[in-house]
Motif scaffolding. Structure first.
Motif, PDB file in Angstrom:
ATOM      1  N   ARG A   6      15.251  76.356  27.599  1.00 16.28           N
ATOM      2  CA  ARG A   6      16.313  76.815  28.503  1.00 16.28           C
ATOM      3  C   ARG A   6      16.133  76.166  29.873  1.00 16.28           C
ATOM      4  O   ARG A   6      15.007  75.951  30.318  1.00 16.28           O
ATOM      5  CB  ARG A   6      16.287  78.334  28.647  1.00 16.28           C
ATOM      6  CG  ARG A   6      16.496  79.085  27.346  1.00 16.28           C
ATOM      7  CD  ARG A   6      16.294  80.578  27.536  1.00 16.28           C
ATOM      8  NE  ARG A   6      17.399  81.194  28.243  1.00 16.28           N
ATOM      9  CZ  ARG A   6      18.476  81.717  27.661  1.00 16.28           C
ATOM     10  NH1 ARG A   6      18.595  81.686  26.346  1.00 16.28           N
ATOM     11  NH2 ARG A   6      19.441  82.288  28.365  1.00 16.28           N
ATOM     12  N   ILE A   7      17.239  75.876  30.517  1.00 15.85           N
ATOM     13  CA  ILE A   7      17.172  75.375  31.888  1.00 15.85           C
ATOM     14  C   ILE A   7      16.838  76.546  32.799  1.00 15.85           C
ATOM     15  O   ILE A   7      17.482  77.601  32.745  1.00 15.85           O
ATOM     16  CB  ILE A   7      18.514  74.741  32.316  1.00 15.85           C
ATOM     17  CG1 ILE A   7      18.861  73.547  31.417  1.00 15.85           C
ATOM     18  CG2 ILE A   7      18.442  74.284  33.779  1.00 15.85           C
ATOM     19  CD1 ILE A   7      20.223  72.946  31.700  1.00 15.85           C
ATOM     20  N   VAL A   8      15.832  76.360  33.625  1.00 12.04           N
ATOM     21  CA  VAL A   8      15.431  77.383  34.583  1.00 12.04           C
ATOM     22  C   VAL A   8      16.084  77.120  35.930  1.00 12.04           C
ATOM     23  O   VAL A   8      16.582  78.034  36.593  1.00 12.04           O
ATOM     24  CB  VAL A   8      13.900  77.422  34.739  1.00 12.04           C
ATOM     25  CG1 VAL A   8      13.485  78.417  35.815  1.00 12.04           C
ATOM     26  CG2 VAL A   8      13.242  77.755  33.414  1.00 12.04           C
ATOM     27  N   SER A   9      16.090  75.838  36.324  1.00 11.16           N
ATOM     28  CA  SER A   9      16.657  75.484  37.625  1.00 11.16           C
ATOM     29  C   SER A   9      17.033  74.026  37.635  1.00 11.16           C
ATOM     30  O   SER A   9      16.587  73.234  36.787  1.00 11.16           O
ATOM     31  CB  SER A   9      15.645  75.759  38.749  1.00 11.16           C
ATOM     32  OG  SER A   9      14.540  74.875  38.640  1.00 11.16           O
ATOM     33  N   ILE A  10      17.871  73.681  38.611  1.00  9.22           N
ATOM     34  CA  ILE A  10      18.171  72.277  38.870  1.00  9.22           C
ATOM     35  C   ILE A  10      17.844  71.994  40.331  1.00  9.22           C
ATOM     36  O   ILE A  10      17.961  72.870  41.190  1.00  9.22           O
ATOM     37  CB  ILE A  10      19.634  71.917  38.557  1.00  9.22           C
ATOM     38  CG1 ILE A  10      20.602  72.684  39.457  1.00  9.22           C
ATOM     39  CG2 ILE A  10      19.945  72.142  37.089  1.00  9.22           C
ATOM     40  CD1 ILE A  10      22.059  72.236  39.330  1.00  9.22           C
ATOM     41  N   LYS A  11      17.409  70.767  40.587  1.00  9.31           N
ATOM     42  CA  LYS A  11      17.100  70.346  41.942  1.00  9.31           C
ATOM     43  C   LYS A  11      18.018  69.188  42.298  1.00  9.31           C
ATOM     44  O   LYS A  11      18.273  68.292  41.479  1.00  9.31           O
ATOM     45  CB  LYS A  11      15.639  69.904  42.071  1.00  9.31           C
ATOM     46  CG  LYS A  11      15.252  69.453  43.477  1.00  9.31           C
ATOM     47  CD  LYS A  11      13.799  69.000  43.544  1.00  9.31           C
ATOM     48  CE  LYS A  11      12.851  70.171  43.424  1.00  9.31           C
ATOM     49  NZ  LYS A  11      11.433  69.758  43.667  1.00  9.31           N
ATOM     50  N   THR A  12      18.522  69.198  43.515  1.00 11.04           N
ATOM     51  CA  THR A  12      19.426  68.150  43.955  1.00 11.04           C
ATOM     52  C   THR A  12      18.666  67.043  44.683  1.00 11.04           C
ATOM     53  O   THR A  12      17.480  67.180  44.985  1.00 11.04           O
ATOM     54  CB  THR A  12      20.519  68.735  44.861  1.00 11.04           C
ATOM     55  OG1 THR A  12      19.913  69.415  45.968  1.00 11.04           O
ATOM     56  CG2 THR A  12      21.370  69.722  44.087  1.00 11.04           C
ATOM     57  N   ALA A  13      19.364  65.961  44.952  1.00 14.14           N
ATOM     58  CA  ALA A  13      18.724  64.807  45.560  1.00 14.14           C
ATOM     59  C   ALA A  13      18.156  65.112  46.937  1.00 14.14           C
ATOM     60  O   ALA A  13      17.202  64.457  47.385  1.00 14.14           O
ATOM     61  CB  ALA A  13      19.720  63.647  45.651  1.00 14.14           C
TER      62      ALA A  13
END
Length: 555
Positions: A168-175
């Motif tokens: 499962r995706i827990v989080s996304i980080k942006t540039a």
């Protein structure tokens, strides 16, 4: 002693604030990545369902192509456009009921022409043809009405910006280092960047016809649909007939491949330009800095062959403007120049987009000024220009390139032309499509006889009318990821995607994806395990159309 303890506590607190564990990021029930129409509609539905949502948008302007120049909507059968998608077109209708919306043209003077349907449907209180800025106003109205949290100009870190645990995706980080945590994620981009960064399988290009037993997939040499091909024998060489003189700009010297085989080529992109012929709202076509008239020699030869369809796709939208699309054998489609776009880095995509812009601006200048263009065409082009009151922060140029196709997920269910033709039963529909299989050209090559031809353009209508789109096409295989939905780069063959890829359908699927995400959260399930009987109730409650309606002209 007390001072030392206080100092020690302060140091510990400060260190804790800088530790990785403190980088919890911002949280919402659903994180949506993208700024397309599907993204906005999905966010509206999440909020309507009582959940929190953050839209992480790489775009400054919301709406994608719907607000980026594609105002002459590819509707197909309007009867299958329900839910929030229909609400969007109703809101467009209401905008044009205000007399102040008709600044450059009286409403009575507008021709009310749509794609086989009236642009403005008074009985259904919907409008299907509109100006870019009006569409953007509607999307911004949604933002205000539903208090949507939009993070604009915020780009996913595609290298290592997706954190997953136990499938499962827990989080996304942006540039720029921002972190967004959620229970569910929706990739609503045209490119499928979140999907790809999450390690979900996808394809770019065309499958072989043999893969899904299709007819209109794969390389289509010798197949000539629409009018986007060379009807006359035209030499592709700089010196006509002399193969040693080199090829004209835009013609590939590569072998086109065998009919029906797979390849990695991508159908052509362009900008859907908004032009105006109102003297007070027209910006004359400027001469680009890198303009090279030789780049349009092939078009000059098309004119010389007797072609007279220059203005056929200057489709009228309100206020004496157009949605100008590709048409003919040599037009706004920059054929063969986008193959690296789907998987390209942000910088590589930026270069491709700039090349498309230069090509189209040069084309406009060529048509208005070059002596090789028939005088009647040059005279007519002189009456047109970029609409002064559109895309005002981008030199009146569309902020969104028409990404007709990029990545396509290989998910739980793959839509093929058999589904579009109604040859297979869909047991879990979440929306409907109705448009023809529609692929633009993918390459311009030299035939064995030494003349130039385009390849890849397909136009075949569904045999049985509107068709259902399976829920399984919105979700990846369970082993790949359990909490992401993909309503734009859906699981589909190239040829089926040619029909599915219409803006109203993306809105429909965006809303359905949001409802599935909410249902998965409420029941603590993976997106693959959402009970369809429950989801169907949610869909129907929100007025999604799941079955072929009776054919009514008033719909």
């Amino acid at each position: 002693m007390i001072k030392k303890v206080v100092l020690l506590i302060c140091i510990v607190v400060t260190m804790g604030a800088c530790s990785p564990k403190a980088e919890v990021g911002e949280e919402a029930d659903v994180i949506i990545y993208g700024g397309t129409a599907a993204a906005v509609i999905a966010a509206v539905q999440v909020k309507k369902s009582g959940k929190s949502v953050i839209v992480v948008s790489p775009d400054k302007h919301l709406g994608g192509l719907s607000s980026g120049g594609l105002g002459f909507t590819d509707t197909g059968n309007k009867g299958v456009i329900g839910g929030l998608a229909r609400d969007f077109y109703h809101r467009i209708y209401m905008k044009y009921q205000d007399s102040t919306a008709w600044q450059w043209q009286k409403q009575a003077e507008y021709g009310n022409k749509g794609q086989g349907t009236p642009a403005m449907d008074g009985d259904a209180r919907t409008m299907w043809i509109f100006e870019p800025h009006v569409a953007e106003e509607v999307f911004e109205d949604y933002v205000k009405a539903f208090d949507l949290d939009i993070r604009r100009d915020t780009w996913l870190n595609r290298e290592d910006g997706v954190e997953k645990e136990d499938g499962r995706i827990v989080s996304i980080k942006t540039a720029d280092g921002k972190v967004f945590r959620g229970k569910m994620f929706i990739d609503a981009t045209y490119e499928g960047d979140l999907m790809a960064a999450a390690g979900i399988s996808y394809i770019v290009g065309r499958e072989a016809n043999s893969q899904y037993d299709e007819k209109w997939n794969g390389i289509q040499t010798g197949v000539l649909h629409h009018d986007h091909y060379f009807k006359s024998n035209i030499s592709p060489y700089k010196i006509p007939g002399d193969s040693t003189s080199g090829l004209l700009y835009g013609v590939s010297g590569d072998d086109p491949g065998k009919y029906g085989e797979a390849d990695k080529r991508v159908q052509a992109y362009c900008f859907r330009m908004c032009l105006s012929n109102h003297p007070e709202n027209r910006v004359p076509f400027p001469k680009p800095e890198n303009y090279n008239p030789d780049n349009y020699e092939l078009l000059a030869r098309v004119f010389a062959s007797g072609w007279h369809e220059t203005f056929r796709k200057f489709d009228p939208i309100p206020n004496r403007k157009t949605d100008t699309n590709n048409h003919g054998p040599f037009s706004t489609d920059f054929i063969g120049m986008n193959y690296d776009y789907p998987d390209g880095s942000y910088e590589e995509r930026k270069e491709i987009i700039k090349a498309h812009e230069d090509y189209q601006k040069g084309l406009l200048y060529f048509l208005a000024n070059d002596p090789r263009v028939p005088e009647a065409v040059r005279k007519e082009m002189a009456q047109w220009g970029l609409a002064k009151d559109e895309f005002t922060d981008n030199g009146n140029w569309p902020h969104q390139i028409y990404v007709r196709e990029a990545r396509r997920m290989i998910g739980d269910y793959v839509m093929t032309e058999h589904d579009v033709f109604g040859e297979r039963e869909i047991k879990n529909p979440v929306g409907m499509g109705s448009y023809a299989l529609d692929s633009h050209n993918t390459q311009r090559y030299v035939k064995p006889d030494g003349f130039v031809q385009n390849e890849g353009d397909i136009g075949v209508s569904p045999k049985k009318g509107p068709y259902q789109i399976a829920y399984g096409a919105l979700v990846p295989k369970k082993e790949a990821c359990e909490n992401v939905l993909v309503p734009v780069c859906i699981s589909s063959s190239h040829t089926a995607f040619g029909s599915i890829r219409m803006e109203p359908v993306f809105m429909i699927l965006g809303q359905s994806a949001a409802l599935a995400a909410v249902r998965a959260i409420d029941q603590g399930l993976s997106v693959q395990d959402v009970p369809y009987t429950d989801l169907k109730k949610d869909l129907l409650k929100e007025q999604q159309v799941l079955e072929n309606p009776a054919q009514k002209t008033s719909i």
